[in-house]
Design a protein around this motif. Structure first.
Motif, PDB file in Angstrom:
ATOM      1  N   GLY A 632     -10.796  26.183 -22.944  1.00  0.00           N
ATOM      2  CA  GLY A 632     -10.154  26.811 -24.100  1.00  0.00           C
ATOM      3  C   GLY A 632      -8.718  26.345 -24.294  1.00  0.00           C
ATOM      4  O   GLY A 632      -8.291  26.045 -25.424  1.00  0.00           O
ATOM      5  N   TYR A 633      -7.960  26.263 -23.185  1.00  0.00           N
ATOM      6  CA  TYR A 633      -6.585  25.763 -23.281  1.00  0.00           C
ATOM      7  C   TYR A 633      -6.563  24.297 -23.734  1.00  0.00           C
ATOM      8  O   TYR A 633      -5.684  23.894 -24.509  1.00  0.00           O
ATOM      9  CB  TYR A 633      -5.884  25.899 -21.937  1.00  0.00           C
ATOM     10  CG  TYR A 633      -5.524  27.326 -21.568  1.00  0.00           C
ATOM     11  CD1 TYR A 633      -4.804  28.128 -22.449  1.00  0.00           C
ATOM     12  CD2 TYR A 633      -5.913  27.874 -20.351  1.00  0.00           C
ATOM     13  CE1 TYR A 633      -4.485  29.443 -22.114  1.00  0.00           C
ATOM     14  CE2 TYR A 633      -5.600  29.187 -20.008  1.00  0.00           C
ATOM     15  CZ  TYR A 633      -4.885  29.958 -20.894  1.00  0.00           C
ATOM     16  OH  TYR A 633      -4.572  31.252 -20.567  1.00  0.00           O
ATOM     17  N   SER A 634      -7.509  23.500 -23.259  1.00  0.00           N
ATOM     18  CA  SER A 634      -7.576  22.096 -23.673  1.00  0.00           C
ATOM     19  C   SER A 634      -7.839  21.984 -25.168  1.00  0.00           C
ATOM     20  O   SER A 634      -7.190  21.195 -25.871  1.00  0.00           O
ATOM     21  CB  SER A 634      -8.678  21.368 -22.901  1.00  0.00           C
ATOM     22  OG  SER A 634      -8.384  21.281 -21.533  1.00  0.00           O
ATOM     23  N   VAL A 635      -8.797  22.771 -25.673  1.00  0.00           N
ATOM     24  CA  VAL A 635      -9.100  22.750 -27.106  1.00  0.00           C
ATOM     25  C   VAL A 635      -7.876  23.139 -27.921  1.00  0.00           C
ATOM     26  O   VAL A 635      -7.530  22.488 -28.921  1.00  0.00           O
ATOM     27  CB  VAL A 635     -10.281  23.683 -27.422  1.00  0.00           C
ATOM     28  CG1 VAL A 635     -10.442  23.866 -28.923  1.00  0.00           C
ATOM     29  CG2 VAL A 635     -11.566  23.133 -26.825  1.00  0.00           C
ATOM     30  N   ALA A 636      -7.195  24.210 -27.488  1.00  0.00           N
ATOM     31  CA  ALA A 636      -6.017  24.670 -28.226  1.00  0.00           C
ATOM     32  C   ALA A 636      -4.918  23.605 -28.244  1.00  0.00           C
ATOM     33  O   ALA A 636      -4.306  23.332 -29.287  1.00  0.00           O
ATOM     34  CB  ALA A 636      -5.495  25.966 -27.609  1.00  0.00           C
ATOM     35  N   GLY A 637      -4.663  22.992 -27.078  1.00  0.00           N
ATOM     36  CA  GLY A 637      -3.615  21.969 -27.012  1.00  0.00           C
ATOM     37  C   GLY A 637      -3.949  20.748 -27.842  1.00  0.00           C
ATOM     38  O   GLY A 637      -3.100  20.214 -28.564  1.00  0.00           O
ATOM     39  N   ILE A 638      -5.203  20.279 -27.760  1.00  0.00           N
ATOM     40  CA  ILE A 638      -5.611  19.105 -28.526  1.00  0.00           C
ATOM     41  C   ILE A 638      -5.598  19.399 -30.022  1.00  0.00           C
ATOM     42  O   ILE A 638      -5.172  18.558 -30.833  1.00  0.00           O
ATOM     43  CB  ILE A 638      -7.006  18.644 -28.059  1.00  0.00           C
ATOM     44  CG1 ILE A 638      -6.902  18.043 -26.652  1.00  0.00           C
ATOM     45  CG2 ILE A 638      -7.613  17.632 -29.021  1.00  0.00           C
ATOM     46  CD1 ILE A 638      -8.235  17.689 -26.038  1.00  0.00           C
ATOM     47  N   LEU A 639      -6.039  20.588 -30.412  1.00  0.00           N
ATOM     48  CA  LEU A 639      -6.021  20.951 -31.830  1.00  0.00           C
ATOM     49  C   LEU A 639      -4.596  20.984 -32.376  1.00  0.00           C
ATOM     50  O   LEU A 639      -4.332  20.558 -33.514  1.00  0.00           O
ATOM     51  CB  LEU A 639      -6.694  22.317 -32.018  1.00  0.00           C
ATOM     52  CG  LEU A 639      -6.939  22.765 -33.469  1.00  0.00           C
ATOM     53  CD1 LEU A 639      -7.824  21.758 -34.196  1.00  0.00           C
ATOM     54  CD2 LEU A 639      -7.572  24.151 -33.495  1.00  0.00           C
ATOM     55  N   LEU A 640      -3.663  21.464 -31.585  1.00  0.00           N
ATOM     56  CA  LEU A 640      -2.258  21.474 -31.998  1.00  0.00           C
ATOM     57  C   LEU A 640      -1.750  20.053 -32.228  1.00  0.00           C
ATOM     58  O   LEU A 640      -1.100  19.756 -33.242  1.00  0.00           O
ATOM     59  CB  LEU A 640      -1.414  22.181 -30.938  1.00  0.00           C
ATOM     60  CG  LEU A 640       0.108  22.177 -31.170  1.00  0.00           C
ATOM     61  CD1 LEU A 640       0.455  22.930 -32.452  1.00  0.00           C
ATOM     62  CD2 LEU A 640       0.830  22.785 -29.971  1.00  0.00           C
TER      63      LEU A 640
END
Length: 798
Positions: A632-640
């Motif tokens: 979840g943190y990876s998705v959030a960081g990459i989406l940003l």
């Protein structure tokens, strides 16, 4: 946005940079130090983790449970020759011969415990002065008991050597019925024995070296006496074999991965220089990482095995797109310098954003509370950034090399791969809705397999069935029963009496009487002090005297360490050991743990569960538990990062779709194929996310750059004619690099490599087919919406 001054500097200093990188690599190869692996179970946990706190407290009170069982079959075990062989192997494996060994407990040196019990029960009937005299005699014999099994008549070895046929039969019955001996030092048939080898703490010796020495000396012993190969088992063996496999596989697979990547790149680019660029960059980044870790006293954790191969693979997206773009420019531009400058201007920005996004995606893993995953995150994050920048630094040397090692693309020619991608793009543009619905129709049912995902927290199943450690566990557990050891720490009164022992016996009886799954054996202070349960027949006064005297005798004998392993009067705690089948399903182990805590707690008080076997189970459980939060943190960081790079959340969300589809595809396949989430496969989603989004970046950033000056379809075709072949080359090299892990003996890494390769292939199809189809549908919807808007009324002249 591009970097003209930086690009010009790279082109002017290309030979200096190549020479500097080559020199640094050579120095690191010659003088650099190789990082060691942290082989302690404590390296899996943070210092304040409750599991490791409980384990440290239990170790301080009762000693470590670093036991290794060395078992072999001997049909003549209970003979003079057979027991001599046991004594020989005990000496061979002792601390004088193997550095990491503390002591060896074997059948030949074990006291005839029943004689002590018989003697004490008889002595308590004697008058006081006779009792004291008899007690003095037995105390002297026990104090002089030689644990190496010399000639003391009280040892089992001496009794076997001096017994006749009838005496041997009696001895066999006593030995194979004693709960402290049967299943531990001998099997019920008296045809197999085991030596219990206590090792130093895992941080005080090199576990892999110690286990290797145990195997070599045991195998040589068996060969001398023409016996079957001994089985070496225990939690330290599992740890050692895991790290041995990781270390060997990591470096071996890195070499094979480099060769495969070089072959793929050479085939696609027809240039040895481009084949060298990713290998040179990846190798330097890894050796530099090792140098930094050694300089700061850091060691690699369990995650370190595939790092070498993965870091080299990390260089491929940048190298592939640079190489393919430059080769394509050379078809349109005769001047190599102009082509090189144009390539760097077009690709430098996507490489920058890919490096930043990959660093953030992997960096999200540092939020895990599992130390190997946290280390994996910061190493991969920093290496992703460094690898991309290093490829950019030495790529100009491949474009404008000091001497030619390539077959240049003919001026005015056309790439066959680019033509194929162009045809595919045209097909997608003509049928975008069919493509989108078709891919969703294929992926969605497969992705539903995620609901069938199961977890593998049993560490023994991390090894391939044909490995020695798995075969050894099968052999030992078929002879002696469950060999896995779990500790239960329970409170006890300051004075041990037969009521306390009766409670321990009752808890053990309840656990063993349960329907399966259940432990194979329950060993406790009651097993040491009242193995035959004869105290119940004595009066209170006699029972107190026998118990107190036996505690005194054991404390004064070489068996004192055995007593300390079950009872600590200072902390007023007792340790109860559960022996269970190591290879049974993790759910069965968990059920045994729950019942054990319940049965012991209701009789003795609040009970804690710990031990090496339990910690190893907790480690795999923690890795699995943390996968969704880190993902979840990876998705959030990459989406940003995508939102910032693509100037809006809509295009960013669209860019993430191919990668998420690939992740759904691979996790669903795991569910349908029955591949469990374990130490390695739990990282598949996060790693696939970080790798797959690179190609998406290149596709969309090239499209946005061209869209500013051209129409939709011309910019889509032009961008994919260049980035499409780069995507194919990058994905092929990455997939092959990870597929090399298939040959690892460590099952989690084998499955991990295959699943990441599948995810990479899936994301390639997503970027080549799904992404342009979605872009086309979006453009058509925008055009329809624009046509529906009423025309603005003409403005009357003033």
């Amino acid at each position: 946005m591009d970097f003209p001054p930086v690009i010009d500097l790279l082109l002017r200093s290309r030979h200096i940079l190549l020479a500097a990188v080559t020199l640094v690599l050579a120095l690191l190869m010659i003088a650099g130090k190789r990082v060691d692996y942290e082989q302690s179970i404590r390296s899996f946990f943070s210092e304040d983790d409750p599991a490791i706190v409980d384990y440290n407290r239990a170790s301080a009170a009762f000693g470590d449970d670093n036991f290794v069982f060395v078992s072999y079959a001997d049909p003549d075990l209970l003979t003079a020759d057979g027991i001599a062989r046991v004594a020989e192997l005990s000496r061979t494996l002792g601390p004088a011969k193997i550095k990491g060994v503390v002591r060896v407990e074997s059948l030949d040196a074990m006291p005839q415990l029943w004689q002590v019990d018989d003697g004490l029960i008889q002595m308590q009937k004697l008058p006081g002065f006779l009792r004291d005299r008899a007690l003095t005699a037995i105390r002297d014999r026990i104090k002089n008991l030689d644990m190496a099994g010399s000639g003391n008549a009280l040892t089992i070895g001496s009794a076997i050597r001096s017994a006749d046929a009838a005496g041997l039969e009696v001895l066999k019955k006593r030995i194979t019925s004693h709960p402290l001996i049967v299943g531990t030092l001998i099997d019920a048939e008296a045809k197999s024995t085991a030596l219990v080898v206590r090792l130093m703490k895992t941080e005080e010796h090199v576990v892999t070296d110690t286990v290797k020495a145990l195997r070599e000396k045991s195998d040589a012993f068996a060969a001398r006496h023409k016996l079957g190969r001994p089985a070496i088992v225990g939690p330290p063996v599992l740890l050692a074999d895991g790290f041995s496999s990781i270390e060997v596989d990591g470096r071996r697979l890195a070499v094979v991965g480099m060769i495969l990547i070089g072959i793929v790149t050479l085939t696609a680019t027809r240039s040895l220089w481009w084949a060298v660029v990713p290998i040179l960059a990846g190798w330097l980044v890894w050796l530099a990482t090792e140098w930094v870790m050694v300089s700061y006293g850091l060691k690699l954790a369990l995650s370190g095995g595939p790092l070498v191969a993965q870091i080299i693979v990390l260089t491929m997206p940048a190298a592939s797109h640079l190489a393919i773009h430059f080769r394509d420019e050379r078809r349109r531009e005769a001047d190599r310098k102009v082509a090189a400058r144009s390539t760097l201007r077009a690709v430098s920005l996507p490489i920058f954003w890919c490096a930043m996004t990959g660093a953030i995606g992997y960096g999200a893993l540092v939020t895990s509370n599992v130390m190997p995953i946290r280390q994996f995150g910061w190493i991969m994050g920093s290496c992703t950034l460094l690898a991309s920048l290093l490829v950019m630094a030495i790529a100009p040397s491949a474009m404008l090399p000091p001497f030619r090692l390539d077959l240049p693309a003919a001026f005015g020619s056309r790439s066959r791969v680019g033509a194929g991608v162009g045809w595919t793009t045209g097909w997608v543009v003509r049928r975008p809705l069919f493509i989108v619905l078709g891919i969703v129709a294929i992926v969605a049912p497969i992705a539903l397999g995620m609901t069938r995902l199961t977890y593998e927290s049993n560490y023994i199943n991390a090894f391939m069935p044909e490995t020695r450690v798995v075969q050894d566990y099968r052999a030992v557990e078929s002879r002696l029963g469950g060999i896995g050891v779990v500790e239960m720490i329970a409170p006890v009164p300051a004075t041990i009496d037969r009521n306390v022992l009766a409670k321990m016996e009752a808890a053990g009886d309840a656990l063993l009487a349960e329907s399966p799954p259940r432990p194979s054996y329950v060993l406790s202070l009651a097993t040491v002090l009242d193995p035959d349960r004869r105290l119940a027949a004595l009066s209170d006064e006699a029972a107190r005297w026998v118990l107190a005297t036996k505690l005194e005798l054991i404390a004064a004998s070489p068996q004192a360490e055995l007593l300390r392993g079950f009872y600590n009067p200072d902390s007023r705690q007792a340790r109860i050991l559960l022996r269970l089948v190591e290879q049974q399903p993790a759910s069965d182990k968990a059920a045994i743990f729950v019942r054990a805590i319940d049965e012991i707690s209701k009789r003795l008080g609040k009970t804690e569960l710990t031990g090496l076997s339990f910690l190893m189970t907790r480690t795999t459980e923690a890795v699995i538990r943390t996968q969704w939060s880190t993902f979840g943190y990876s998705v959030a960081g990459i989406l940003l990062m995508l939102t910032i790079a693509l100037r809006g959340p809509i295009l960013a969300a669209l860019a993430l779709l191919p990668t998420l589809l690939a992740v759904g595809l691979v996790l669903g396949l795991m569910g349908w194929l029955g591949i469990k989430l374990d130490l390695g496969t739990a990282l598949v989603a996060s790693v696939a996310l970080g790798l797959s989004v690179d190609d998406t970046f290149h596709c969309l950033l090239q499209f946005r750059r061209l869209r500013k000056v051209e129409g939709f379809e011309p910019s889509l075709f032009a961008s994919y004619s260049v980035t499409g072949p780069g995507v194919i080359l990058s994905s092929t090299a990455v997939a092959l690099g990870f597929l090399v892990l298939y040959f690892s003996e460590f099952a989690p890494f084998s499955n991990f490599g295959v699943m990441v390769a599948v995810a990479t292939a899936g994301s390639t199809l997503g970027n080549i087919l799904f992404l342009p189809a979605c872009l086309t549908l979006g453009e058509r919807m925008r055009e329809r919406w624009t046509r529906k808007q009423p025309a603005a009324p003409p403005v009357a002249p003033a």
